[in-house]
Design an enzyme around this catalytic site. Sequence first.
Site, PDB file in Angstrom:
ATOM      1  N   ASP A  51       0.826  -1.201   0.000  1.00  0.00           N
ATOM      2  CA  ASP A  51       0.000   0.000   0.000  1.00  0.00           C
ATOM      3  C   ASP A  51       0.866   1.258   0.000  1.00  0.00           C
ATOM      4  OD1 ASP A  51      -1.942   2.101   1.014  1.00  0.00           O
ATOM      5  OD2 ASP A  51      -3.216   0.310   0.982  1.00  0.00           O
ATOM      6  N   SER A 125      -7.673  14.568 -12.699  1.00  0.00           N
ATOM      7  CA  SER A 125      -8.889  14.230 -13.442  1.00  0.00           C
ATOM      8  C   SER A 125      -9.688  15.478 -13.806  1.00  0.00           C
ATOM      9  CB  SER A 125      -9.749  13.339 -12.549  1.00  0.00           C
ATOM     10  OG  SER A 125     -11.048  13.209 -13.075  1.00  0.00           O
ATOM     11  N   TYR A 149     -14.671  12.235  -4.980  1.00  0.00           N
ATOM     12  CA  TYR A 149     -13.562  11.790  -5.835  1.00  0.00           C
ATOM     13  C   TYR A 149     -12.832  12.995  -6.429  1.00  0.00           C
ATOM     14  CZ  TYR A 149     -11.230  10.212 -10.082  1.00  0.00           C
ATOM     15  OH  TYR A 149     -10.302  10.022 -11.071  1.00  0.00           O
ATOM     16  N   LYS A 153      -8.989  14.599  -5.662  1.00  0.00           N
ATOM     17  CA  LYS A 153      -7.954  14.870  -6.677  1.00  0.00           C
ATOM     18  C   LYS A 153      -7.470  16.321  -6.566  1.00  0.00           C
ATOM     19  CE  LYS A 153      -7.566  10.928  -8.756  1.00  0.00           C
ATOM     20  NZ  LYS A 153      -6.330  10.228  -9.073  1.00  0.00           N
TER      21      LYS A 153
END
Length: 337
Positions: A51, A125, A149, A153
């Site tokens: 991770d 994104s 989300y 970002k």
Amino acid sequence: MAILVCGGAGYIGSHNVRALLDHGEEVVVLDNLWTGHRAAVPEAVKFYEGDVRDSALLDKVMASHPIEAVIHFCACSLVGESVAKPLLYFNNNVGGMQSLLEAMQRNGPAGRGLCPVDKIVFSSSAAVYGEPKHVPILEDDEKRPTNPYGESKRMMELMMHWVSRRHGIRYVSLRYFNVAGAFHDGSMGEDHRNETHLVPLILQVPLGRRDHVAIYGDDYPTKDGTCIRDYVYIEDLAAGHLLALKYLRDGGESQIFNLGSGDGYSVMEMVSAAREATGRDIPVEVAPRRAGDPARLVADSARARSVLGWQPKVTSMKDIIASAWRWHSSHPNGYPD
Ligand code: NAD
Ligand code: UDP
């Protein structure tokens, strides 16, 4: 010197690993295989299953290899899931970036100096923009993410911004629009077990997995009422990362670039292109709008074109979908794991 690719077993990461190897780079991959596949990364590549939030593991990797730069693809990236589980998204995405930057700072030139890991290329994104006021979208346009989300970002970008000023790390943030397609020979492609993306879902019809494609809304203010997106071919996207790496190696300042073709295609146009690419009938059914879907998202990528020299080569939707079809039709069950 080596490039550490975090999230290199995922869809976009694995194509980037391939592009880096084809350009003679030494590559080290770290991935926890939540959504990635070991088989998507060549056996010969040094692979750490773990991770990015594991600081001890990052120190071990950075002490074991002469890491020069990091390309960071790790993320949870499903918009709907992010609304349902915002803390997962902030923990994994923002927490992952924090852990990575801390490791770069500890191991970089201003830290222990084990390796000059002072460059990072990051998968951002179009979701950072939210509902745009105008298209095509420029990098400096308003950022108002409409879901956790996109917010995560944006927070990751801001974290890089402040850390780079203090700790001598330089970054390139690449804001991808809709990434689509597969490696040209069909040997690798998209294998998301919880698939939400339009192109693989369309191709599930000719694969016999579903009998129609749901069109999420046909009453948008667009030419045919369906949403318009900017689809960028996966290998062109990977080329953008190589150029970003070169830009940082050449001493470029931290910068943000949109990566999109600049052309918008509606959902119905994508279905038509898929019918052409596969030679199959693909029935559609109109379904309700998906919450949070902007009507039009199209990139202005002039900055990437002029500063990085980026030029997408595969811009025909039929060709992009044909590449995806080569992958899906030859690997109907995806990767063998
Ligand atoms: P993906 O899920 O296929 O790849 C992400 C990879 O990161 C997976 O291999 C996963 O196992 C790994 N990962 C996730 N959390 C991790 C962690 N904590 N530690 C180690 N590994 C971890 O997704 P993708 O479609 O290849 O997207 C890659 C990146 O690009 C993501 O950051 C995504 O947000 C961004 N992005 C994708 C698109 C798109 O169209 N696919 C568009 C814009 C941005
Ligand atoms: N879409 C659709 N049906 C599907 C999946 C997606 O109509 O089964 C639409 C979606 O509403 C959006 C476009 O296709 O307008 C692209 O969606 P995707 O999830 O691939 O990418 P996004 O634009 O959400 O990042």
